[in-house]
Write an enzyme that holds these catalytic residues in place. Structure first.
Site, PDB file in Angstrom:
ATOM      1  N   ARG A 140     114.076  23.621  55.543  1.00  0.00           N
ATOM      2  CA  ARG A 140     113.858  23.543  56.941  1.00  0.00           C
ATOM      3  C   ARG A 140     113.028  22.309  57.383  1.00  0.00           C
ATOM      4  O   ARG A 140     112.553  21.708  56.454  1.00  0.00           O
ATOM      5  CB  ARG A 140     112.808  24.693  57.614  1.00  0.00           C
ATOM      6  CG  ARG A 140     113.480  25.998  57.225  1.00  0.00           C
ATOM      7  CD  ARG A 140     112.276  27.051  57.617  1.00  0.00           C
ATOM      8  NE  ARG A 140     112.874  28.678  57.580  1.00  0.00           N
ATOM      9  CZ  ARG A 140     112.866  29.308  56.398  1.00  0.00           C
ATOM     10  NH1 ARG A 140     112.294  28.840  55.186  1.00  0.00           N
ATOM     11  NH2 ARG A 140     113.479  30.489  56.536  1.00  0.00           N
ATOM     12  N   LYS A 165     108.291  29.502  55.455  1.00  0.00           N
ATOM     13  CA  LYS A 165     108.167  30.447  56.660  1.00  0.00           C
ATOM     14  C   LYS A 165     107.904  31.820  56.090  1.00  0.00           C
ATOM     15  O   LYS A 165     108.367  32.140  54.897  1.00  0.00           O
ATOM     16  CB  LYS A 165     109.720  30.596  57.224  1.00  0.00           C
ATOM     17  CG  LYS A 165     109.429  31.262  58.837  1.00  0.00           C
ATOM     18  CD  LYS A 165     110.854  31.202  59.371  1.00  0.00           C
ATOM     19  CE  LYS A 165     110.810  31.845  60.620  1.00  0.00           C
ATOM     20  NZ  LYS A 165     111.930  31.853  61.469  1.00  0.00           N
ATOM     21  N   HIS A 270     118.200  21.478  61.875  1.00  0.00           N
ATOM     22  CA  HIS A 270     118.447  22.629  61.607  1.00  0.00           C
ATOM     23  C   HIS A 270     120.039  22.786  61.121  1.00  0.00           C
ATOM     24  O   HIS A 270     120.335  23.722  60.407  1.00  0.00           O
ATOM     25  CB  HIS A 270     118.159  23.882  62.421  1.00  0.00           C
ATOM     26  CG  HIS A 270     117.602  25.033  61.746  1.00  0.00           C
ATOM     27  ND1 HIS A 270     116.403  25.096  61.019  1.00  0.00           N
ATOM     28  CD2 HIS A 270     118.125  26.220  61.631  1.00  0.00           C
ATOM     29  CE1 HIS A 270     116.071  26.258  60.434  1.00  0.00           C
ATOM     30  NE2 HIS A 270     117.165  27.045  60.883  1.00  0.00           N
ATOM     31  N   ARG A 273     120.696  22.359  57.773  1.00  0.00           N
ATOM     32  CA  ARG A 273     120.181  23.577  56.705  1.00  0.00           C
ATOM     33  C   ARG A 273     121.736  24.539  57.115  1.00  0.00           C
ATOM     34  O   ARG A 273     121.852  25.118  56.063  1.00  0.00           O
ATOM     35  CB  ARG A 273     118.951  23.869  57.173  1.00  0.00           C
ATOM     36  CG  ARG A 273     118.795  25.385  56.680  1.00  0.00           C
ATOM     37  CD  ARG A 273     117.322  25.756  56.963  1.00  0.00           C
ATOM     38  NE  ARG A 273     116.809  27.104  57.220  1.00  0.00           N
ATOM     39  CZ  ARG A 273     116.523  27.659  56.178  1.00  0.00           C
ATOM     40  NH1 ARG A 273     116.225  27.344  54.837  1.00  0.00           N
ATOM     41  NH2 ARG A 273     116.171  28.916  55.952  1.00  0.00           N
ATOM     42  N   HIS A 296     115.475  33.519  53.218  1.00  0.00           N
ATOM     43  CA  HIS A 296     115.605  34.538  54.349  1.00  0.00           C
ATOM     44  C   HIS A 296     114.739  35.693  53.770  1.00  0.00           C
ATOM     45  O   HIS A 296     115.227  36.211  52.719  1.00  0.00           O
ATOM     46  CB  HIS A 296     116.815  34.869  54.603  1.00  0.00           C
ATOM     47  CG  HIS A 296     117.529  33.648  55.616  1.00  0.00           C
ATOM     48  ND1 HIS A 296     119.092  33.275  55.712  1.00  0.00           N
ATOM     49  CD2 HIS A 296     117.164  32.481  56.232  1.00  0.00           C
ATOM     50  CE1 HIS A 296     119.381  32.416  56.505  1.00  0.00           C
ATOM     51  NE2 HIS A 296     118.065  31.759  56.798  1.00  0.00           N
ATOM     52  N   TYR A 305     126.059  33.426  58.504  1.00  0.00           N
ATOM     53  CA  TYR A 305     127.094  32.359  58.380  1.00  0.00           C
ATOM     54  C   TYR A 305     128.365  32.679  57.811  1.00  0.00           C
ATOM     55  O   TYR A 305     129.414  32.055  57.795  1.00  0.00           O
ATOM     56  CB  TYR A 305     126.582  31.515  57.031  1.00  0.00           C
ATOM     57  CG  TYR A 305     125.110  30.903  57.389  1.00  0.00           C
ATOM     58  CD1 TYR A 305     125.055  30.013  58.302  1.00  0.00           C
ATOM     59  CD2 TYR A 305     123.935  31.383  56.977  1.00  0.00           C
ATOM     60  CE1 TYR A 305     124.110  29.355  58.667  1.00  0.00           C
ATOM     61  CE2 TYR A 305     122.830  30.907  57.472  1.00  0.00           C
ATOM     62  CZ  TYR A 305     122.685  29.871  58.137  1.00  0.00           C
ATOM     63  OH  TYR A 305     121.486  29.228  58.764  1.00  0.00           O
TER      64      TYR A 305
END
Length: 321
Positions: A140, A165, A270, A273, A296, A305
């Site tokens: 990120r 995150k 982003h 990424r 994630h 994706y």
């Protein structure tokens, strides 16, 4: 009444509690914004005199009158749930049905490897290296800005993301092509550190109370920012310190590069990424591995994706050929 004996103000209690619970400064700023907005919306009434019905009205106002995005409405709800649960110690309970902001299903913009290469060619110096890490390591933007020298492991070719995150640590791939530039960047960090030490200049910012626990940590190469800011700033205590590069500077450089590359669908940091994830999946990488590399929490987030890839995913072809 003595000023020192007064109970702390509500927002001071919110900030103090969030810092004890290790919430990020960005989350703290966002939650404080929504709590203040909620209080002003209801005529500056104290939240203790309100509850679930007032929260419901506020959330509906955001969706119906302000037309905020679904994620924004959820953000406001999370801030108020935090306020009532952790500060006022009166959990909201069931708010009931309320008008939710519509959540449009949008697929992320992704670029081909050739398009990413084209974008990177319009970047130079540290900005190019940062763009390469966002694409080559799936980092990120803020994770890239926060890299320290010790987070780069050349021997094992991995990058360690600390307090990403959700306050989680993880490791991800270090592209071999980035190694010479990273070594050069670390040499620059060493020279800058030597210069600051020689002139008694500002120390590097350190996480939590590390500076008190290890007084010499700020003078070691390992703790230096890989991408430092161009000039020092003031920290929360008013002390002059050296922080990492501001994310907005990187965003601006990448946006310019996207435009210069004349892409059919220009993106952002982003997007690099996103492109990392789709490239790995199209090569047949296990989706759980991609989930771990991206950091994630939920597999559902990574599965978006697979919809982007279409016919290229896992070699699946249309029955029509």
């Amino acid at each position: 009444m003595d000023m020192h004996s007064r109970p702390p103000k509500l927002m001071d209690r919110v900030k103090a509690t969030m810092r004890v619970k290790r919430y990020s400064p960005r989350t703290e700023k966002t939650y404080c914004y929504w709590i203040r907005f909620f209080i002003r919306f209801h005529g500056v009434r104290h939240p203790l005199s309100m509850g679930a019905p007032e929260v419901k009205v506020f959330l509906e106002y955001l969706a119906m009158e302000r037309h905020v995005a679904a994620a924004t409405q959820n953000q406001a709800l999370n801030a108020l749930v935090f306020l009532y649960r952790h500060i006022l110690e009166q959990p909201l309970g069931d708010i009931g049905e309320f008008s939710r902001a519509k959540r449009p299903r949008r697929l992320p913009v992704v670029l081909s490897h050739e398009q990413v290469t084209q974008v990177l060619s319009h970047l130079s110096g540290p900005m190019r290296l940062m763009g390469s890490l966002m694409y080559g390591s799936g980092l990120r933007l803020l994770e890239t800005c926060r890299l320290r020298v010790q987070d780069i492991d050349f021997e094992r070719q991995i990058v360690t993301v600390r307090a990403g995150k959700g306050a989680k640590d993880r490791t991800t791939l270090l592209p071999a092509i980035c190694i010479p530039c990273l070594q050069q960047q670390i040499s620059t960090a060493q020279r800058q550190l030597d210069c600051r030490l020689a002139h008694g200049r500002e120390p590097v910012t350190l996480p939590y109370a590390l500076g008190r626990k290890y007084p010499n940590a700020g003078t070691s190469l390992a703790w230096q920012w890989l991408f430092p800011a161009s000039r020092p700033c003031f920290d929360d205590t008013g002390k002059v310190v050296l922080h990492h590069i501001h994310p907005s500077a990187v965003q601006k450089a990448v946006k310019h590069a996207m435009r210069a590359a004349a892409l059919p669908r220009p993106g952002s940091c982003h997007t690099l990424r996103h492109s990392f994830a789709t490239q790995l999946l199209s090569q047949g990488t296990d989706i759980r591995t991609v989930q771990e590399l991206l950091g994630h929490k939920s597999l559902e987030t990574t599965q978006i994706y697979t919809h982007v890839l279409g016919k290229g995913f896992a070699g699946v072809r249309s029955p029509l050929g």
